[in-house]
Design an enzyme around this catalytic site. Structure first.
Site, PDB file in Angstrom:
ATOM      1  N   ARG A  53      -0.037  14.154  13.629  1.00 26.97           N
ATOM      2  CA  ARG A  53       0.712  13.930  12.383  1.00 26.97           C
ATOM      3  C   ARG A  53       0.830  15.247  11.622  1.00 26.97           C
ATOM      4  O   ARG A  53       0.097  15.513  10.669  1.00 26.97           O
ATOM      5  CB  ARG A  53       0.031  12.843  11.543  1.00 26.97           C
ATOM      6  N   ARG A  60      -8.717  -0.770   4.545  1.00 29.78           N
ATOM      7  CA  ARG A  60      -7.886   0.275   3.954  1.00 29.78           C
ATOM      8  C   ARG A  60      -6.525  -0.275   3.556  1.00 29.78           C
ATOM      9  O   ARG A  60      -5.901   0.248   2.630  1.00 29.78           O
ATOM     10  CB  ARG A  60      -7.660   1.408   4.956  1.00 29.78           C
ATOM     11  N   CYS A  66      -6.013  12.185  13.445  1.00 32.59           N
ATOM     12  CA  CYS A  66      -5.723  10.787  13.169  1.00 32.59           C
ATOM     13  C   CYS A  66      -5.613  10.051  14.498  1.00 32.59           C
ATOM     14  O   CYS A  66      -5.007  10.567  15.440  1.00 32.59           O
ATOM     15  CB  CYS A  66      -4.409  10.709  12.403  1.00 32.59           C
ATOM     16  N   ARG A  98      -4.722  10.668   4.529  1.00 33.16           N
ATOM     17  CA  ARG A  98      -3.637  11.630   4.690  1.00 33.16           C
ATOM     18  C   ARG A  98      -2.687  11.659   3.506  1.00 33.16           C
ATOM     19  O   ARG A  98      -2.115  12.693   3.181  1.00 33.16           O
ATOM     20  CB  ARG A  98      -2.821  11.300   5.934  1.00 33.16           C
ATOM     21  N   LYS A 150       0.837  -1.219   0.000  1.00 36.41           N
ATOM     22  CA  LYS A 150       0.000   0.000   0.000  1.00 36.41           C
ATOM     23  C   LYS A 150       0.865   1.260   0.000  1.00 36.41           C
ATOM     24  O   LYS A 150       0.692   2.142  -0.825  1.00 36.41           O
ATOM     25  CB  LYS A 150      -0.900  -0.022   1.244  1.00 36.41           C
ATOM     26  N   ASN A 151       1.820   1.318   0.951  1.00 32.37           N
ATOM     27  CA  ASN A 151       2.570   2.562   1.129  1.00 32.37           C
ATOM     28  C   ASN A 151       3.615   2.794   0.042  1.00 32.37           C
ATOM     29  O   ASN A 151       4.224   3.865  -0.013  1.00 32.37           O
ATOM     30  CB  ASN A 151       3.211   2.601   2.523  1.00 32.37           C
ATOM     31  N   ILE A 153       7.980   6.823  17.081  1.00 32.77           N
ATOM     32  CA  ILE A 153       7.471   7.566  15.918  1.00 32.77           C
ATOM     33  C   ILE A 153       6.089   8.134  16.218  1.00 32.77           C
ATOM     34  O   ILE A 153       5.819   9.304  15.961  1.00 32.77           O
ATOM     35  CB  ILE A 153       7.483   6.662  14.678  1.00 32.77           C
TER      36      ILE A 153
HETATM   37  N1  EPU Z   1       6.242  14.308  11.122  1.00 37.02           N
HETATM   38  C1  EPU Z   1       6.476  15.612  11.463  1.00 37.02           C
HETATM   39  N2  EPU Z   1       6.317  16.559  10.496  1.00 37.02           N
HETATM   40  C2  EPU Z   1       5.951  16.239   9.219  1.00 37.02           C
HETATM   41  C3  EPU Z   1       5.732  14.900   8.880  1.00 37.02           C
HETATM   42  C4  EPU Z   1       5.891  13.941   9.873  1.00 37.02           C
HETATM   43  O1  EPU Z   1       6.806  15.929  12.598  1.00 37.02           O
HETATM   44  O2  EPU Z   1       5.836  17.163   8.389  1.00 37.02           O
HETATM   45  C5  EPU Z   1       6.403  13.273  12.160  1.00 37.02           C
HETATM   46  C6  EPU Z   1       5.155  12.428  12.340  1.00 37.02           C
HETATM   47  O3  EPU Z   1       4.239  13.036  13.209  1.00 37.02           O
HETATM   48  C7  EPU Z   1       5.712  11.139  12.876  1.00 37.02           C
HETATM   49  C8  EPU Z   1       7.042  11.027  12.170  1.00 37.02           C
HETATM   50  O4  EPU Z   1       7.359  12.341  11.727  1.00 37.02           O
HETATM   51  O5  EPU Z   1       5.944  11.232  14.248  1.00 37.02           O
HETATM   52  C9  EPU Z   1       7.019  10.105  10.977  1.00 37.02           C
HETATM   53  O6  EPU Z   1       5.941  10.455  10.103  1.00 37.02           O
HETATM   54  P1  EPU Z   1       6.041  10.183   8.560  1.00 37.02           P
HETATM   55  O7  EPU Z   1       5.892  11.453   7.827  1.00 37.02           O
HETATM   56  O8  EPU Z   1       7.248   9.352   8.298  1.00 37.02           O
HETATM   57  O9  EPU Z   1       4.740   9.307   8.305  1.00 37.02           O
HETATM   58  P2  EPU Z   1       3.761   9.360   7.083  1.00 37.02           P
HETATM   59  O10 EPU Z   1       4.495   9.607   5.828  1.00 37.02           O
HETATM   60  O11 EPU Z   1       2.612  10.247   7.411  1.00 37.02           O
HETATM   61  C10 EPU Z   1       4.019   6.830   6.541  1.00 37.02           C
HETATM   62  C11 EPU Z   1       3.083   5.660   6.399  1.00 37.02           C
HETATM   63  C12 EPU Z   1       2.547   5.275   7.750  1.00 37.02           C
HETATM   64  C13 EPU Z   1       3.738   4.908   8.660  1.00 37.02           C
HETATM   65  C14 EPU Z   1       4.714   6.103   8.727  1.00 37.02           C
HETATM   66  C15 EPU Z   1       5.966   5.794   9.511  1.00 37.02           C
HETATM   67  C16 EPU Z   1       2.170   6.029   4.205  1.00 37.02           C
HETATM   68  C17 EPU Z   1       0.996   6.382   3.357  1.00 37.02           C
HETATM   69  N3  EPU Z   1       1.985   6.059   5.515  1.00 37.02           N
HETATM   70  O12 EPU Z   1       3.228   7.881   7.097  1.00 37.02           O
HETATM   71  O13 EPU Z   1       1.759   4.111   7.551  1.00 37.02           O
HETATM   72  O14 EPU Z   1       3.268   4.607   9.941  1.00 37.02           O
HETATM   73  O15 EPU Z   1       5.103   6.464   7.392  1.00 37.02           O
HETATM   74  O16 EPU Z   1       6.639   4.708   8.972  1.00 37.02           O
HETATM   75  O17 EPU Z   1       3.231   5.706   3.689  1.00 37.02           O
HETATM   76  C18 EPU Z   1       0.038   2.580   7.972  1.00 37.02           C
HETATM   77  O18 EPU Z   1       0.294   2.051   6.876  1.00 37.02           O
HETATM   78  O19 EPU Z   1      -0.734   2.069   8.819  1.00 37.02           O
HETATM   79  C19 EPU Z   1       0.641   3.870   8.291  1.00 37.02           C
HETATM   80  C20 EPU Z   1       0.175   4.674   9.240  1.00 37.02           C
END
Ligand code: EPU
Length: 428
Positions: free
Chosen positions: A129, A408, A124, A100, A30-31, A338
């Site tokens: 996030r 999802r 969320c 998101r 998915k991701n 995280i």
């Molecule tokens: N963060 C910030 N600022 C930002 C973005 C992120 O502080 O601008 C923080 C977040 O709050 C979090 C950390 O950085 O504490 C990591 O967030 P990240 O941006 O890496 O997560 P994401 O891109 O929103 C993706 C996956 C998530 C997975 C996380 C961490 C996708 C679509 N989603 O989310 O997947 O948990 O990386 O590996 O790729 C899931 O599949 O269930 C899922 C939640």
């Protein structure tokens, strides 16, 4: 995220206590699929993605892309995206609030259309996030950004390469790395992303962009160097297997003391998970793209887990491991660096008889001999998977409500589990 029109309030009824046996085949990630779908916007024409999982998140994102003017067409696991020469640059609240990852459109919109108006993703259940790193990255490449009325409004005359540091309070960001990379591939000059996420899904996006004609080096490392090009061409690409789905099925085999071969997975993407499972004493063997688990005589030893960015232990496997550790021979500790508050599943595990204490965002899990089936409520994608695992191992019947969360991110999970002998039924 909340319930939405069109989402059915199905539930799973699971009769626990059956050891899983047989073969399971892992779907595309998915991701990895989601950013590739959005990256198609970077080149007008026909992008073909293979091994795309059939999931609600993919369908949600397809709706966002259709709204922008992309024509999409599914044939089983192949998704064709026909991108027009120009596309709309507004991603409204009604679409973005469902997922998101819609924020990914920001980079391609700025790169190709020089403007974007994207709803700020809402709350969320897994924790705060923020999107500050996405915005910081775009500003560093020359975008002017304002946020008003719940929307990000961004404009640029021409994106220009720059140095972007992408680590935040909780480490690097997968989403921000992908977004900035998609903006930088068409920017003038060279962009260096420092503290980039090293997740396999981020590396896949970089490889996909290079296949389209981008110039990205340092793929898979903490420093990505992107030399901007004038245009990209649409391409064909196959999505990598879902490492979290694979990890979930390995844990399902472990928790039910089963014997399962998990096919179509890349063990290299699961090193931290495999290492931790081995530490619990789980007999497993990797052979090519298959991981064999024989948990017939297995009782997990307690272990301590702290999640961290890749190649560390993934937050998306934290909840599933917690349900396994409910059966360990002692006390385990689980901490999520995280998403420090990603523990909503604990309340539901307690209702099934687990012995877990929470203190300072750390779960102390004391193993018990048995869990007992109960009605429980799923709160997010991975928490729902955890409750399914716990229910498979529990004595008696469980009803897992709100399984739209699991739809999802897990393709036909009940069918895959049924093939392994699980007694699981979907009820409306
Ligand atoms: N963060 C910030 N600022 C930002 C973005 C992120 O502080 O601008 C923080 C977040 O709050 C979090 C950390 O950085 O504490 C990591 O967030 P990240 O941006 O890496 O997560 P994401 O891109 O929103 C993706 C996956 C998530 C997975 C996380 C961490 C996708 C679509 N989603 O989310 O997947 O948990 O990386 O590996 O790729 C899931 O599949 O269930 C899922 C939640």
């Amino acid at each position: 995220m909340g319930n939405s029109p069109g989402i059915k309030m199905d539930k799973f009824i699971i009769e626990g206590g059956k050891s899983l046996r047989g073969d399971v085949y892992i779907s595309g990630a998915k991701n990895a699929a989601l950013p590739l779908m959005v990256a198609s916007l970077l080149a007008p024409g026909r992008t073909v993605l293979k091994n795309v999982p059939l999931l609600n998140d993919v369908l949600f994102l397809e709706k966002v892309l259709q709204h922008l003017g992309v024509k999409t067409h599914h044939e089983n696991h192949t998704l064709v995206l026909d991108v027009p020469d120009t596309f709309h640059t507004e991603a409204p609240y009604d679409l973005v609030r469902k997922m998101r990852a819609s924020i990914y459109v920001l980079g391609p919109m700025l790169a190709r259309m020089k403007k974007a108006c994207v709803s700020i993703p809402g709350g969320c259940t897994i924790g705060t996030r923020p999107i500050d790193l996405h915005l910081k990255g775009m500003e560093r490449l020359g975008a002017r950004i304002t946020t008003e009325h719940g929307y990000i409004k961004a404009r640029t005359k021409k994106l220009a390469g720059g140095e972007v540091f992408l680590s935040g309070t909780f480490g690097p960001s997968v989403g921000a790395t992908c977004n900035v990379m998609m903006a930088a591939v068409l920017a003038q000059g060279t962009t260096i992303i420092r503290e980039a996420s090293q997740e396999p899904e981020v590396a896949e996006l970089a490889l996909f962009l290079n296949r389209m004609g981008a110039k990205i080096t340092g793929i898979g490392s903490k420093t990505l160097t992107i030399t901007g090009v004038n245009q990209l061409c649409p391409t064909e690409y196959s999505v990598i297997p879902d490492r979290i789905e694979a990890g979930t099925f390995i844990t399902a085999a472990a928790i039910t003391r089963g014997k399962v071969s998990v096919h179509n997975c890349q063990a290299a993407h699961l090193r931290a998970v495999i290492d931790k499972l081995k530490e619990t004493g789980l007999p497993l063997q990797c052979e090519g793209n298959t991981i064999h688990v024989d948990a017939t005589n297995y009782i997990p030893e307690p272990v301590d887990i702290t999640t961290s960015a890749y190649p560390g232990f993934p937050t998306d496997m934290q909840a599933q491991m917690t349900s396994l550790l409910c059966f360990a021979r002692g006390v385990s500790h689980v901490r999520d660096t995280i998403y420090p508050e990603r523990f909503i599943h604990i309340q539901e595990l307690l209702r099934m008889g687990a012995n877990i204490q929470m203190a300072d965002n750390m779960a102390a899990v004391t193993g018990v001999k048995k869990l007992s089936g109960a009605p429980v409520m799923a709160s997010d994608l991975r928490a729902s998977a955890t409750l399914v695992l716990a229910a498979l191992a529990a004595r008696g019947e469980s009803a897992i409500l709100r399984i739209y969360h699991i739809d999802r991110g897990y393709e036909k999970i009940e069918e895959k589990l049924q093939k392994l002998g699980a007694r699981i039924q979907r009820q409306q």
